[in-house]
Design a protein around this motif. Structure first.
Motif, PDB file in Angstrom:
ATOM      1  N   ARG A  94       0.861  -1.162  -0.107  1.00  0.00           N
ATOM      2  CA  ARG A  94       0.109  -0.009  -0.150  1.00  0.00           C
ATOM      3  C   ARG A  94       0.657   1.098  -0.122  1.00  0.00           C
ATOM      4  NH1 ARG A  94      -4.047  -2.930  -1.456  1.00  0.00           N
ATOM      5  NH2 ARG A  94      -5.587  -3.526   0.125  1.00  0.00           N
ATOM      6  N   TRP A 201     -13.728  -2.973  -2.137  1.00  0.00           N
ATOM      7  CA  TRP A 201     -12.614  -2.029  -1.915  1.00  0.00           C
ATOM      8  C   TRP A 201     -12.198  -1.365  -3.459  1.00  0.00           C
ATOM      9  CZ3 TRP A 201      -8.026  -3.553  -4.628  1.00  0.00           C
ATOM     10  CH2 TRP A 201      -6.874  -2.714  -4.587  1.00  0.00           C
ATOM     11  N   LEU A 204     -12.665   2.373  -4.232  1.00  0.00           N
ATOM     12  CA  LEU A 204     -11.779   3.353  -3.766  1.00  0.00           C
ATOM     13  C   LEU A 204     -10.415   3.525  -4.234  1.00  0.00           C
ATOM     14  CD1 LEU A 204     -11.497   1.942  -0.099  1.00  0.00           C
ATOM     15  CD2 LEU A 204     -12.927   4.005  -0.882  1.00  0.00           C
ATOM     16  N   VAL A 205     -10.169   2.478  -5.255  1.00  0.00           N
ATOM     17  CA  VAL A 205      -8.896   2.713  -5.992  1.00  0.00           C
ATOM     18  C   VAL A 205      -8.916   2.883  -7.450  1.00  0.00           C
ATOM     19  CG1 VAL A 205      -7.315   1.184  -4.541  1.00  0.00           C
ATOM     20  CG2 VAL A 205      -8.718   0.323  -6.318  1.00  0.00           C
ATOM     21  N   THR A 245      -7.262  11.338  -3.086  1.00  0.00           N
ATOM     22  CA  THR A 245      -7.380   9.833  -3.257  1.00  0.00           C
ATOM     23  C   THR A 245      -6.174   9.300  -2.606  1.00  0.00           C
ATOM     24  OG1 THR A 245      -8.486  10.378  -5.267  1.00  0.00           O
ATOM     25  CG2 THR A 245      -7.618   7.990  -4.861  1.00  0.00           C
ATOM     26  N   THR A 248      -6.480   8.635   1.453  1.00  0.00           N
ATOM     27  CA  THR A 248      -7.540   7.628   1.707  1.00  0.00           C
ATOM     28  C   THR A 248      -6.505   6.300   1.668  1.00  0.00           C
ATOM     29  OG1 THR A 248      -8.185   7.198  -0.606  1.00  0.00           O
ATOM     30  CG2 THR A 248      -9.369   8.452   0.616  1.00  0.00           C
ATOM     31  N   GLY A 249      -5.374   6.262   0.806  1.00  0.00           N
ATOM     32  CA  GLY A 249      -4.524   5.193   0.553  1.00  0.00           C
ATOM     33  C   GLY A 249      -3.882   5.274   1.779  1.00  0.00           C
ATOM     34  N   GLY A 252      -5.246   3.212   4.505  1.00  0.00           N
ATOM     35  CA  GLY A 252      -5.030   1.672   4.255  1.00  0.00           C
ATOM     36  C   GLY A 252      -3.544   1.251   5.035  1.00  0.00           C
ATOM     37  N   SER A 308     -12.069   7.222   3.799  1.00  0.00           N
ATOM     38  CA  SER A 308     -10.707   6.748   4.371  1.00  0.00           C
ATOM     39  C   SER A 308     -10.797   5.557   5.678  1.00  0.00           C
ATOM     40  CB  SER A 308     -10.123   7.886   5.219  1.00  0.00           C
ATOM     41  OG  SER A 308      -9.548   8.925   4.137  1.00  0.00           O
ATOM     42  N   TYR A 311     -11.297   2.082   4.053  1.00  0.00           N
ATOM     43  CA  TYR A 311      -9.839   1.934   3.354  1.00  0.00           C
ATOM     44  C   TYR A 311      -9.092   1.292   4.462  1.00  0.00           C
ATOM     45  CZ  TYR A 311      -6.490   1.644  -0.318  1.00  0.00           C
ATOM     46  OH  TYR A 311      -5.564   1.258  -1.391  1.00  0.00           O
ATOM     47  N   THR A 314     -10.662  -2.115   5.458  1.00  0.00           N
ATOM     48  CA  THR A 314     -10.470  -3.104   4.433  1.00  0.00           C
ATOM     49  C   THR A 314      -8.990  -3.608   5.005  1.00  0.00           C
ATOM     50  OG1 THR A 314     -11.625  -2.112   2.830  1.00  0.00           O
ATOM     51  CG2 THR A 314     -10.141  -3.429   2.217  1.00  0.00           C
ATOM     52  N   ASP A 315      -8.126  -3.038   5.125  1.00  0.00           N
ATOM     53  CA  ASP A 315      -6.634  -3.701   5.552  1.00  0.00           C
ATOM     54  C   ASP A 315      -6.522  -3.843   6.770  1.00  0.00           C
ATOM     55  OD1 ASP A 315      -6.220  -2.481   2.920  1.00  0.00           O
ATOM     56  OD2 ASP A 315      -4.310  -1.595   3.277  1.00  0.00           O
TER      57      ASP A 315
END
Length: 400
Positions: A94, A201, A204-205, A245, A248-249, A252, A308, A311, A314-315
């Protein structure tokens, strides 16, 4: 992007089996050298067809990354710390994607300045990235060994600690137990979970930026003082939507780190079954609820905060997920992870196409409800996962 996703997904099982047969050390070296070479060739590609072919090959080569890593962690980390170690691997993936977003444009400018490149400086950056992979491979080969027993720096006490509670298995290359792989309930439960977690997910990406532009573009432009000029509005939105964007990563990345530590704590407190189940159940139900709330959110900053959190959630469960593969996969852990990861990436590739059709029809509510429902499915399947139910009984593994 689609060609990469499909080749990456479909080669997961063969890549995982190669890792189980030849060991993670040899396999990972081969995969890294392969994708580094392909990356360099991408920078030198002279036609669209060559570029597309190289994208397919890049997916094939990178398919072995996570199965190899899972095999290493299985052999090198005691069971009590596997979730944390796994989360560091996923965090690296990530984080690499996030920093590449910022560093690649700067490297393009730097390479253009150093080598006086006036056209397509991205080609030089691709070559640089490929060279970095080759350098890493040399370091990795001399530094790492397949097992702690083979590493000269590991003493007997360290080996005993790592191997505590595990079964010694034969070193002969195993034949892949296809019947067990295709019929074991854990494999299918986690494959279904992997498929749907990627369905939830992928927005989000892949589609967060277009959604921000369409739904919140005017709001973003107004807050940046773009006025009513359409060109100014477009410039304002394009200048900020990428960094938004990327933020938000980063959540993760944070979720990966915290999730691995939390999963190891939960296993000690609640045992090997519920300790693995809880992260997936809790994060899945909360993420499902947040998608519904986000659909009715009018403020762009509140919306980004909710994305966010999704994300992050999810992780948060990835450390426990990978540890579960290692708990029941035995010496076939790379194949098991490869099979489930294949299903997960097929979910991402397929739903990215579905979102495209729904977005063109302005059916964003359907996208959010499907994403929410996918996380409900993820949370539900975790209730039935049993990490103590081995893919192949230990005595059969020991016999090779």
């Amino acid at each position: 992007i689609g060609l990469f996703f499909w080749s990456y997904a479909l080669f997961q099982v063969p890549a995982g089996w190669l890792c189980d047969v030849f060991g993670s050390r040899k396999s990972l070296i081969i995969f890294v050298l392969a994708w580094s070479t392909v990356t360099m060739c991408l920078g030198l590609a002279s036609s669209l067809w060559m570029f597309l072919l190289l994208r397919i090959l890049l997916g094939v080569a990178q398919a072995g990354a996570y199965p190899s890593a899972a095999g290493f962690i299985k052999k090198w980390i005691p069971v009590e710390g596997r979730a944390g170690a796994n989360s560091m691997v996923t965090m690296g993936g990530r984080f690499g994607g996030v920093i590449a977003f910022f560093f690649t444009p700067m490297l393009m400018l730097l390479m253009a300045w150093i080598f006086k490149i006036e056209v397509s400086p991205w080609r030089a950056v691709f070559v640089l990235y490929g060279l970095m992979g080759i350098i890493w491979s040399v370091f990795f080969w001399f530094q790492f060994r397949e097992t702690p027993r083979q590493h000269p720096a590991c003493n007997a006490a360290e080996v005993a600690l790592i191997e505590q509670g595990t079964v010694s298995v034969a070193t002969a290359p195993p034949a892949l137990p296809w019947v067990a792989l295709l019929t074991h309930p854990n494999v299918w439960l986690l494959s279904i979970g992997g498929f749907f977690i990627n369905v939830g997910w992928v927005f989000l990406v892949s589609w967060l930026t277009p959604y921000l532009t369409e739904i919140y573009g005017d709001d973003i432009a107004r807050q940046m003082g773009a006025g009513d000029d359409p060109k100014a509005i477009e410039l304002a939105v394009n200048s900020i939507k990428g960094p938004l964007t990327a933020i938000t990563g980063m959540f993760g990345v944070l979720g990966s780190i915290i999730g691995g530590i939390l999963a190891d704590i939960l296993r000690k407190k609640f045992g090997p079954i519920w300790g693995r189940r809880i992260p997936g159940i809790v994060s899945g139900f909360i993420a499902a609820a947040i998608y519904v709330v986000a659909l009715f959110t009018e403020n762009v900053w509140v919306f980004l905060g909710l994305m966010s959190i999704i994300y992050f959630l999810t992780d948060l469960g990835l450390g426990a997920l990978w540890a579960t593969y290692q708990d029941f996969g035995g010496k076939y852990v790379s194949s098991v992870l490869g099979f489930a990861n294949m299903c997960g990436n097929l979910g991402a590739a397929a739903f990215a196409i579905v979102i495209g059709y729904l977005a063109e029809a302005d059916r964003w509510p359907v996208v959010f409800m499907l994403s929410s429902g996918s996380f409900l499915i993820v949370a539900s399947v975790w209730f039935f996962v049993d990490p103590t139910h081995q893919l192949v009984p230990d005595e059969k593994q020991a016999a090779g």
